[in-house]
Design an enzyme around this catalytic site. Structure first.
Site, PDB file in Angstrom:
ATOM      1  CE1 TYR A   1       8.915 -39.048 -15.335  1.00  0.00           C
ATOM      2  CE2 TYR A   1      10.808 -39.523 -16.733  1.00  0.00           C
ATOM      3  CZ  TYR A   1       9.910 -39.914 -15.747  1.00  0.00           C
ATOM      4  OH  TYR A   1      10.024 -41.146 -15.173  1.00  0.00           O
TER       5      TYR A   1
ATOM      6  CB  SER B   1      10.930 -42.751 -11.585  1.00  0.00           C
ATOM      7  OG  SER B   1       9.830 -41.944 -11.265  1.00  0.00           O
TER       8      SER B   1
ATOM      9  CE  LYS C   1      -3.687   0.060   2.760  1.00  0.00           C
ATOM     10  NZ  LYS C   1      -5.069   0.420   2.412  1.00  0.00           N
TER      11      LYS C   1
ATOM     12  NE  ARG D   1      -6.533   3.932   4.863  1.00  0.00           N
ATOM     13  CZ  ARG D   1      -7.821   3.814   4.542  1.00  0.00           C
ATOM     14  NH1 ARG D   1      -8.353   2.641   4.370  1.00  0.00           N
ATOM     15  NH2 ARG D   1      -8.559   4.883   4.389  1.00  0.00           N
TER      16      ARG D   1
ATOM     17  NE  ARG E   1      -5.753  -4.544  -3.043  1.00  0.00           N
ATOM     18  CZ  ARG E   1      -6.256  -4.764  -1.846  1.00  0.00           C
ATOM     19  NH1 ARG E   1      -5.484  -4.751  -0.786  1.00  0.00           N
ATOM     20  NH2 ARG E   1      -7.531  -5.004  -1.687  1.00  0.00           N
TER      21      ARG E   1
ATOM     22  CG  HIS F   1     -14.510 -10.700   4.309  1.00  0.00           C
ATOM     23  ND1 HIS F   1     -14.832 -12.011   4.581  1.00  0.00           N
ATOM     24  CD2 HIS F   1     -13.218 -10.543   4.655  1.00  0.00           C
ATOM     25  CE1 HIS F   1     -13.781 -12.602   5.104  1.00  0.00           C
ATOM     26  NE2 HIS F   1     -12.788 -11.744   5.157  1.00  0.00           N
TER      27      HIS F   1
ATOM     28  N   GLY G   1      -8.137  -7.274   4.426  1.00  0.00           N
ATOM     29  CA  GLY G   1      -9.009  -7.398   5.593  1.00  0.00           C
ATOM     30  C   GLY G   1      -8.387  -8.115   6.775  1.00  0.00           C
TER      31      GLY G   1
ATOM     32  CG  MET H   1      -2.783  -7.292   9.505  1.00  0.00           C
ATOM     33  SD  MET H   1      -1.075  -6.944   9.187  1.00  0.00           S
ATOM     34  CE  MET H   1      -1.135  -6.447   7.508  1.00  0.00           C
TER      35      MET H   1
ATOM     36  CB  CYS I   1       6.619 -40.759 -10.204  1.00  0.00           C
ATOM     37  SG  CYS I   1       7.438 -42.012  -9.218  1.00  0.00           S
TER      38      CYS I   1
HETATM   39  C1  PEP Z   1       6.867 -42.401  -3.869  1.00  0.00           C
HETATM   40  O1  PEP Z   1       7.226 -43.070  -2.918  1.00  0.00           O
HETATM   41  O2  PEP Z   1       7.180 -41.216  -4.049  1.00  0.00           O
HETATM   42  C2  PEP Z   1       5.979 -42.989  -4.891  1.00  0.00           C
HETATM   43  C3  PEP Z   1       5.645 -42.306  -5.965  1.00  0.00           C
HETATM   44  O3  PEP Z   1       5.461 -44.204  -4.638  1.00  0.00           O
HETATM   45  P1  PEP Z   1       4.236 -44.502  -3.640  1.00  0.00           P
HETATM   46  O4  PEP Z   1       3.639 -43.185  -3.310  1.00  0.00           O
HETATM   47  O5  PEP Z   1       3.327 -45.381  -4.397  1.00  0.00           O
HETATM   48  O6  PEP Z   1       4.924 -45.162  -2.508  1.00  0.00           O
END
Ligand code: PEP
Ligand code: MG
Length: 875
Positions: free
Chosen positions: A850, A763, A22, A92, A336, A454, A101, A103, A830
């Site tokens: 990836y 992975s 602000k 303010r 803002r 709000h 809202g 503070m 993963c």
């Molecule tokens: C993990 O352990 O990150 C994974 C992807 O396998 P899970 O969650 O199935 O154990």
């Protein structure tokens, strides 16, 4: 010497960490010559110093504030505490990151028993002067001295009733004077002191109160929800007052330069004649649309439109502005970057690129990856909605569709969430105390308040569906009823609300998944052209795979085969397999599962085309598949010919003290190679079949879980390779496939060079890797982590955002060691972190090829992967 106080003409928009958002923007507007009432900002550093010094304002800072007050007096030609020509100020809060809202604010500061007379004389409006004074006592009492607002309200209502006034504006000066005397008594009763008459004391107390408000409960909760660091501190803005409540040529309003709901390029806002700013924001009176200002104040309207355009072009972003008109003169009180829904953010970003205001990189950076989630959420089925008759229609305050049982209190919404019930929070209007309940609810319905109330502002920020200002709805929060016309609904009744058109329906309407099109598709295509990491998905069924492809997934990074075993017709076979006492029996049970698995994989390969698919061999401890009920035990006994006692003995044998560290992952395949054989056969046969049927080049990726040493992967890989070769020979196929592993045990990361001798890809299973690196059980750590977050031991939930210093170090080490052995090793993630924007940036910097995440997070990951590139180029 550090400077702790800056006049508005000393700062700029680039000083937001010091002056707060602000303060920095007030300074910027002053710099570019817009009409801003003069004032100064006490910095965020002063707030931190206040806390460092045991909640005291440093004497040197007090001296600076006094000097700035003198400057303010000179600029305005008024004097603080002077009876003839008193200076009044607003105080303010304003943090570096906006916390709407959350503070506190104090207006009309400087009023006392004598200056009120001066204001009355100067304005020729006694009623106005006394109304301002009573508002000040009330705000100061409540915010600074924690006098309950209800005590003031009660006194106010009593006088109103006694005098026969219908509306607040009907109260006379005499009534207001009486209210002021009552307020002073209330103040004394609650604080043990007289209401402070000395303006300087009022000012210092108010500044401290704002500093304190940085650490009030709702501000702390807001910061936790929005990941704002607690050490930022808030600045305090002291600004000369302008009055929107000086009669019918005055007013106040808020407006956005474009629609925060859908991004339309049109001023979007509201104003109230003869009112102070707080009346609009608090949703106490329902304001008029800004267009009506055109007739009422044509010159001011023209001026305002021009300023709005100047501001948008200057900031090159949609602005959220607050203004006041004092006797026909316009003043800007705030600007803002406006909060907006995801749909609005996407449209504005694309439009501004087309208008030549910003470039594509800026457009991509303007969209919060997490916000995209809103665009991926279900809408009501068109047909069902058309067929349903709305019970009522309110303002379409925040888009989306929500159904659930109604509750009337924030705490009930929280309780329902804990039980896993979806609810709609129904309130007359919401206030910051309702925040936790708003987070918990599926949607919010309010009877009062406008598009900037709000409820509307906060819901849009959260991406939560909200219908506000539904005036046909009568909400009785005490009796817990919602009455619309003849229909009386009680707590627990179902309603459906559509935040995109404002409709409220009785009962539950069915919903459908959204599609990616229009501006959203445009932004995504820009992101795709910039990002370097691929985005895959974690999917276990052809349906999930197809949905993910629709959202832009470029492969499957993790197909968890165990989920396929839980289906009703398969579970008996898997249980039979577990209960088998000999390899022969086990092979027989597994052969029943083979056709199911092959079908599963065929479906997945077909859905994914030539995109890479990583299939993981069985991972969880076997006892997870055991029957839990007596009835299932009896069924299994019939199927296997084993007695209940024998079954129980086998279940006892399988019982483990720490199953997550137990007989799972590749350890199962070491003990029972026939499981890996069956699964490999299913994968290879399915791939050969789909390749033959469609001509697609399918190259399955077979992933061995929970490897911690080279010997494990080498043992299981051998089983896989031999089985695959057999299948290929049987079908006379030249199918290609690769074998890799998850890196999810710390030892795997530490010895990744050895493991890479066998693994063609890694992975990172960061769920298990986090669990085992911290020694936090994935299934039970929620409570501990919550506690650690509250006490500041952790900044983030480490199961959501990767811990870069610890777990991240292991990932980085494994990448380097893996590449030493096998320079072209494929690298991905993963674990859940694969869908978290900050973790995605870490993956980018670590050199992963990836990320893989659940289907609904794929677009988020695509955007985050592009942002990672842009952010690291900018550095
Ligand atoms: C993990 O352990 O990150 C994974 C992807 O396998 P899970 O969650 O199935 O154990
Ligand atoms: Mg795992």
């Amino acid at each position: 010497m550090t400077k702790y106080v800056y006049s508005f003409n000393e700062g700029s928009k680039d000083m937001r960490s010091l002056l707060g958002g602000k303060g920095a923007n007030l300074a910027e507007m002053t710099k570019i010559g817009l009409p801003v009432p003069f004032g100064f900002t006490v910095t965020t550093q002063a707030c931190n110093k206040y806390y460092e010094e045991g909640k005291k304002i440093d004497p040197a800072i007090i001296v600076e504030i006094r000097e700035k007050m003198v400057e303010l007096e000179n600029v305005t030609g008024k004097q603080f505490g002077n009876v003839e020509n008193p200076l009044l100020v607003s105080v303010r809060s304003g943090a570096a990151v906006s916390m709407p809202g959350m503070m506190d604010t104090i207006l009309n500061l400087g009023l006392n028993d004598t200056t009120v007379e001066g204001i009355s004389r100067l304005t020729g409006n006694e009623r106005f002067a006394y109304d301002s004074y009573r508002r000040f006592i009330q705000m100061f009492g409540n915010v600074v001295c924690e006098v309950p607002m209800a005590a003031f309200d009660k006194a106010f209502e009593a006088v109103k009733e006694k005098s026969g006034a219908k509306y607040d504006v009907d109260l006379t000066s005499e009534n207001l004077k009486e209210i002021i005397s009552l307020y002073k008594v209330i103040f004394k009763e609650n604080t043990g002191q007289e209401f402070p008459q000395e303006p300087e004391q009022q000012l210092m107390d108010a500044i401290q109160a704002v500093f304190r408000s940085w650490n009030n409960e709702r501000a702390i909760l807001y910061r936790q929800l929005n990941k704002i660091p607690h050490e930022f501190g808030t600045a305090v803005n002291v600004q000369s007052m302008v009055f929107g409540n000086m009669g019918d040529t005055s007013g106040t309003g808020v407006a956005f330069t474009r629609s925060p709901v859908d991004g339309e390029k049109k001023i979007f806002g509201e104003f109230l004649v003869n009112a102070q700013g707080e009346d609009v924001v608090a949703g106490i009176r329902t304001p008029q649309p800004i267009d009506e200002m055109k007739d009422r104040f044509p010159d001011v309207y023209k001026d305002f439109m021009r300023i709005a355009e100047v501001l948008e072009n200057h900031y090159k972003n949609m602005q959220d502005m607050e203004f006041t008109v004092e006797r026909g003169k316009l003043f800007m009180l705030q600007t803002r970057d406006g909060k907006r829904t995801a749909a609005s953010a996407v449209k504005i970003a694309v439009d501004m690129v087309e208008e030549g205001l910003i470039d594509k990189e800026t457009a991509i950076m303007r969209i919060e990856p997490e916000q995209i989630d809103q665009l991926l959420h279900p809408k009501f089925e068109d047909e069902a909605e058309k067929a349903a008759k709305p019970l009522a229609t309110g303002l379409a305050a925040s888009p989306g569709a929500a159904t659930g049982q109604i509750v009337f209190e924030a705490s009930d919404a929280q309780a329902a969430m804990e039980k896993g019930h979806g609810v709609i929070l129904v309130r007359k209007e919401t206030s910051p105390e309702d925040l936790a309940g708003m987070v918990a609810a599926q949607g919010i319905l309010t009877a009062r308040g406008g598009m900037t109330s709000h409820a509307a502002v906060v819901a849009r920020g959260m991406g939560k569906c909200c219908v506000a200002g539904c005036s046909q709805a009568v909400v009785d929060e005490d009796a817990k009823t919602l009455t619309i016309g003849q229909v009386v609904l009680k707590e627990g009744d179902f309603i459906s609300i559509n935040g995109s058109n404002g409709n409220v329906y009785l009962g539950e309407l069915p919903t459908v998944a959204p599609s990616l099109s229009g501006d959203f598709a445009t932004i995504m295509s820009w992101a795709d052209s910039l990002r370097t990491m691929k985005v895959r998905t974690n999917a276990d069924t052809p349906q999930e795979a197809a949905q993910a492809v629709e959202f832009g997934a470029e492969g499957i990074g993790l197909c968890r085969t165990e989920h396929m075993f839980f289906e009703e017709e398969r579970i008996p076979a898997i249980r039979q397999m577990i209960m088998a006492e000999t390899t022969e029996e086990r092979v027989k049970a597994l052969s029943k599962l083979l056709p199911y698995q092959r079908d599963d994989f065929e479906g997945i390969f077909k859905a994914m085309g030539e995109r890479p698919v990583t299939i993981r061999l069985l991972d969880p401890p076997l006892h997870e598949f055991l029957p839990k009920t007596e009835e299932d035990m009896v069924k299994l006994s019939k199927l296997t010919g084993l007695t209940l006692e024998q079954l129980q003995n086998r279940a006892d044998e399988l019982h483990e003290m720490n199953p997550m560290l137990g007989h799972r992952g590749c350890r199962l395949a070491v003990t029972y190679p026939e499981i890996a054989q069956m699964q490999t056969r299913a994968i290879i046969e399915a791939a050969i079949k789909v390749k033959e049927d469609t001509g697609l080049e399918i190259v399955p990726e077979i992933m061995i879980p929970l490897v911690g040493m080279e010997g494990e992967i080498s043992f299981v890989k051998d089983v896989v390779v031999k089985t695959a070769q057999q299948c290929k020979d049987e079908k006379n196929s030249d199918l290609q496939y690769i074998v890799g592993t998850m890196i999810e045990i710390p030892r795997a990361a530490l010895t990744a060079d050895e493991i890479a001798k066998e693994a063609e890809f890694f992975s990172f299973g960061t769920n298990d890797l986090t669990q085992m690196t911290y020694g936090f059980s994935r299934d039970d750590a929620g409570k501990i982590i919550k506690d650690y977050l509250e006490k500041g031991l952790l900044k983030d939930d480490v199961f959501q955002t990767i811990d870069q210093n610890g777990v991240g170090k292991l990932v980085d080490m494994a990448v380097k060691l893996g590449k030493q052995t096998r320079p072209n090793i494929k690298l991905g993630i993963c674990g859940e972190h694969g869908g978290d924007p900050r973790s995605i940036e870490f993956c980018y910097k670590t050199g992963l090829h990836y990320v893989s995440c659940s289907p609904y997070r794929v677009p988020i990951a695509r955007l985050a992967a592009a942002q990672a590139v842009i952010r690291n180029q900018q550095k």
